[in-house]
Design an enzyme around this catalytic site. Structure first.
Site, PDB file in Angstrom:
ATOM      1  N   ASN A  50      39.781  40.185  47.956  1.00 28.36           N
ATOM      2  CA  ASN A  50      40.124  41.610  48.043  1.00 28.36           C
ATOM      3  C   ASN A  50      39.953  42.141  49.463  1.00 28.36           C
ATOM      4  O   ASN A  50      39.988  43.344  49.697  1.00 28.36           O
ATOM      5  CB  ASN A  50      39.225  42.433  47.119  1.00 28.36           C
ATOM      6  CG  ASN A  50      39.450  42.095  45.663  1.00 28.36           C
ATOM      7  OD1 ASN A  50      40.561  41.768  45.263  1.00 28.36           O
ATOM      8  ND2 ASN A  50      38.399  42.159  44.873  1.00 28.36           N
ATOM      9  N   HIS A  78      41.254  49.941  45.229  1.00 34.76           N
ATOM     10  CA  HIS A  78      42.275  49.057  45.801  1.00 34.76           C
ATOM     11  C   HIS A  78      43.324  49.804  46.631  1.00 34.76           C
ATOM     12  O   HIS A  78      44.254  49.193  47.143  1.00 34.76           O
ATOM     13  CB  HIS A  78      42.958  48.249  44.694  1.00 34.76           C
ATOM     14  CG  HIS A  78      41.987  47.378  43.964  1.00 34.76           C
ATOM     15  ND1 HIS A  78      41.690  46.092  44.349  1.00 34.76           N
ATOM     16  CD2 HIS A  78      41.189  47.642  42.905  1.00 34.76           C
ATOM     17  CE1 HIS A  78      40.766  45.607  43.549  1.00 34.76           C
ATOM     18  NE2 HIS A  78      40.446  46.519  42.665  1.00 34.76           N
ATOM     19  N   HIS A 124      39.243  50.109  35.256  1.00 30.45           N
ATOM     20  CA  HIS A 124      38.214  49.093  35.519  1.00 30.45           C
ATOM     21  C   HIS A 124      37.063  49.135  34.503  1.00 30.45           C
ATOM     22  O   HIS A 124      36.711  50.190  33.982  1.00 30.45           O
ATOM     23  CB  HIS A 124      37.658  49.358  36.926  1.00 30.45           C
ATOM     24  CG  HIS A 124      36.794  48.284  37.473  1.00 30.45           C
ATOM     25  ND1 HIS A 124      35.417  48.361  37.490  1.00 30.45           N
ATOM     26  CD2 HIS A 124      37.106  47.104  38.051  1.00 30.45           C
ATOM     27  CE1 HIS A 124      34.927  47.274  38.055  1.00 30.45           C
ATOM     28  NE2 HIS A 124      35.928  46.491  38.410  1.00 30.45           N
ATOM     29  N   LYS A 131      36.334  46.269  49.353  1.00 29.11           N
ATOM     30  CA  LYS A 131      37.673  45.688  49.279  1.00 29.11           C
ATOM     31  C   LYS A 131      38.307  45.773  50.670  1.00 29.11           C
ATOM     32  O   LYS A 131      37.892  45.028  51.542  1.00 29.11           O
ATOM     33  CB  LYS A 131      38.460  46.361  48.168  1.00 29.11           C
ATOM     34  CG  LYS A 131      38.126  45.653  46.848  1.00 29.11           C
ATOM     35  CD  LYS A 131      37.629  46.447  45.743  1.00 29.11           C
ATOM     36  CE  LYS A 131      37.123  45.570  44.614  1.00 29.11           C
ATOM     37  NZ  LYS A 131      36.614  46.352  43.504  1.00 29.11           N
ATOM     38  N   GLU A 142      42.811  54.760  37.933  1.00 28.08           N
ATOM     39  CA  GLU A 142      42.730  54.079  39.220  1.00 28.08           C
ATOM     40  C   GLU A 142      43.922  54.541  40.058  1.00 28.08           C
ATOM     41  O   GLU A 142      44.935  54.991  39.519  1.00 28.08           O
ATOM     42  CB  GLU A 142      42.790  52.555  39.016  1.00 28.08           C
ATOM     43  CG  GLU A 142      41.552  52.021  38.320  1.00 28.08           C
ATOM     44  CD  GLU A 142      41.497  50.494  38.254  1.00 28.08           C
ATOM     45  OE1 GLU A 142      42.043  49.820  39.152  1.00 28.08           O
ATOM     46  OE2 GLU A 142      40.901  49.986  37.302  1.00 28.08           O
ATOM     47  N   ASP A 144      39.861  56.577  40.977  1.00 25.47           N
ATOM     48  CA  ASP A 144      39.105  55.435  41.512  1.00 25.47           C
ATOM     49  C   ASP A 144      40.087  54.660  42.378  1.00 25.47           C
ATOM     50  O   ASP A 144      41.011  54.023  41.868  1.00 25.47           O
ATOM     51  CB  ASP A 144      38.585  54.583  40.343  1.00 25.47           C
ATOM     52  CG  ASP A 144      37.945  53.268  40.819  1.00 25.47           C
ATOM     53  OD1 ASP A 144      38.219  52.825  41.951  1.00 25.47           O
ATOM     54  OD2 ASP A 144      37.184  52.670  40.021  1.00 25.47           O
ATOM     55  N   SER A 184      43.759  47.303  39.606  1.00 21.63           N
ATOM     56  CA  SER A 184      43.162  46.104  40.181  1.00 21.63           C
ATOM     57  C   SER A 184      43.795  44.803  39.703  1.00 21.63           C
ATOM     58  O   SER A 184      43.834  43.830  40.442  1.00 21.63           O
ATOM     59  CB  SER A 184      41.666  46.083  39.907  1.00 21.63           C
ATOM     60  OG  SER A 184      41.414  46.157  38.527  1.00 21.63           O
TER      61      SER A 184
HETATM   62  C1  LIG Z   1      35.769  46.545  42.401  1.00 19.05           C
HETATM   63  C2  LIG Z   1      35.981  47.796  41.635  1.00 19.05           C
HETATM   64  C3  LIG Z   1      34.916  48.630  41.285  1.00 19.05           C
HETATM   65  C4  LIG Z   1      33.504  48.236  41.511  1.00 19.05           C
HETATM   66  O1  LIG Z   1      33.163  48.316  42.854  1.00 19.05           O
HETATM   67  P1  LIG Z   1      32.008  47.386  43.432  1.00 19.05           P
HETATM   68  O2  LIG Z   1      31.639  48.034  44.705  1.00 19.05           O
HETATM   69  O3  LIG Z   1      32.586  46.034  43.583  1.00 19.05           O
HETATM   70  O4  LIG Z   1      30.896  47.429  42.426  1.00 19.05           O
HETATM   71  C5  LIG Z   1      35.205  49.825  40.669  1.00 19.05           C
HETATM   72  N1  LIG Z   1      36.468  50.180  40.368  1.00 19.05           N
HETATM   73  C6  LIG Z   1      37.505  49.385  40.645  1.00 19.05           C
HETATM   74  C7  LIG Z   1      38.879  49.814  40.282  1.00 19.05           C
HETATM   75  C8  LIG Z   1      37.297  48.159  41.276  1.00 19.05           C
HETATM   76  O5  LIG Z   1      38.319  47.355  41.522  1.00 19.05           O
END
Ligand SMILES: *Cc1c(COP(=O)(O)O)cnc(C)c1O
Length: 389
Positions: free
Chosen positions: A46, A208, A132, A240, A176, A205, A180
């Site tokens: 990522n 990505h 997620h 990421k 999101e 969120d 992801s």
């Molecule tokens: C990776 C991810 C998370 C978690 O983040 P981390 O910092 O890895 O714990 C939360 N939401 C999404 C959409 C993710 O891809």
């Protein structure tokens, strides 16, 4: 016997071909992944902008450690909040155009924190079905009612909202920005309107999307023509595209003040190491200013999709760094990933329950570290294997 489900469930996982364990990677994250003394082209990272092993950031971490030590020594509200955290916060506010934000050690805990903090008995949480696991799990555990709308289906969201027009509590919609596992993007404009019309809050969120989408990498909301401050909660991670680790939650000053005062996952945890915050600040600056990283990534994405189309390989509807090759059957997908591994390509087979039944896929991720010939070799190999199967 106490807790005898442990042995039983592990056995079932193993029999179903779903047993998982960690791979021990050697050395730095980059174009190649070294594991078991073998070198693979890495299509599972990522680290979209190729920052995780960037020499300037390695130096920044070293310098940060010299300036601030390696640990924060406490939770943020006690003595763990350092000048390095304040600078990172200021830098993010300026870049992203948000009023206030709180730092977290992981995106997982940031999402748990928000949902636990805001939603109570009479409230309604509405999430995209493909959100997620951190969001889904928190929603399931919360005291509120949780509904899920079909992936990116705003008509379904409208009907769920209409069915709950009379609900007395608060409403929070979460999606999101870039998904992801599929790499497709949320209909942010439409989610925004629905939230407005229904007196609901909207949370995006953008784990990505940040760094990859939008002007200067400002993320999916900016990409959609809105401002990050138009949504009530903007969350993203530093692990990421920014290449480091940790996360933040942004919103109004009063929301962040409330979070800082009442959120247990924020209060009762050791603050992110300040040397790490210092490194993330440098990563933020590089992400914002080094447009060539995004330009290169987007040109690789275009090449990848064109080459796949030439070989009749079915990809998902994605214009982002996450490019799923949809296979369907779990065993065929696993088999494809194993054959690719033998040929020196590291890809990840994603199977249910991470994705819906019969939609097992190879999740290919492209990064600025790749070169065009890497993509062509991968596409050729996938095409050959699929035609043999
Ligand atoms: C990776 C991810 C998370 C978690 O983040 P981390 O910092 O890895 O714990 C939360 N939401 C999404 C959409 C993710 O891809």
């Amino acid at each position: 016997m106490a807790f005898d489900f442990i042995e039983q469930q592990l056995k079932v996982r193993y029999q179903d071909g779903l047993y998982r364990k960690c791979t021990v990677a050697d050395g730095q994250q980059g174009r190649y992944l070294i594991a078991d003394n073998k070198t693979y082209l890495n299509f599972s990272s990522n680290d979209y902008l190729g920052l995780a092993s960037d020499p300037a950031l390695i130096k920044a971490w070293q310098k940060g450690a010299e300036l601030f030590g390696v640990g924060s020594g406490g939770s943020f509200l006690v003595t763990g909040y350092n000048q390095a955290h304040a600078e990172l916060t200021a830098q993010l506010k300026e870049w992203l155009g948000v009023e206030a934000l709180a730092l977290f050690s992981s995106g997982y805990s940031a999402n748990q924190a928000v949902i636990k903090l805001l939603l109570n008995k009479h409230d309604l949480l509405i999430q995209d079905k493909l959100n997620h696991a951190s969001l889904m799990e928190a929603g399931t555990l919360a005291d509120c009612k949780m509904l899920r709308f079909r992936h990116n289906d705003t008509a379904h969201l409208t009907s769920l909202l209409n069915n709950h027009k009379e609900a007395e509590g608060n409403k929070l919609i979460i999606s999101e920005g870039v998904f992801s596992m599929d790499g497709d993007t949320a209909p942010v404009q439409s989610l925004y309107q629905q939230a407005q019309e229904n007196n609901a809050w909207l949370m995006i969120d953008d784990a990505h999307g940040l760094g990859v989408s939008g002007r200067n990498g400002q993320g999916s909301i900016v990409e959609a023509g809105l401002k990050n401050s138009d949504v009530q909660i903007y969350m993203a991670t530093f692990g990421k595209a920014l290449g480091v680790g940790g996360a933040f939650v942004a919103g109004s000053q009063s929301f962040i003040d409330y979070l800082t005062n009442f959120s247990k996952p924020y209060i009762y945890t050791t603050g992110l190491p300040p040397a790490m915050a210092y490194t993330i600040t440098q990563a933020t600056k590089m992400t914002e200013s080094e447009q060539w990283r995004r330009d290169k990534l987007h040109s690789l994405i275009k090449t990848f999709r064109e080459s796949a189309a030439d070989k009749c390989i079915e990809l998902g509807e994605s214009q982002t760094a996450v490019q799923p090759v949809i296979i369907g059957d779990s065993r065929r997908t696993l088999n494809l990933a194993e054959k690719l591994k033998k040929l020196g390509f590291w890809t990840t087979a994603i199977r249910p329950p991470t994705v819906p039944v019969n939609s097992a896929r190879l999740r290919i991720t492209l990064t600025t570290n790749h070169e065009i010939e890497d993509l062509k070799m991968l596409i050729d190999a996938i095409s050959r294997i699929i035609n043999e199967q």
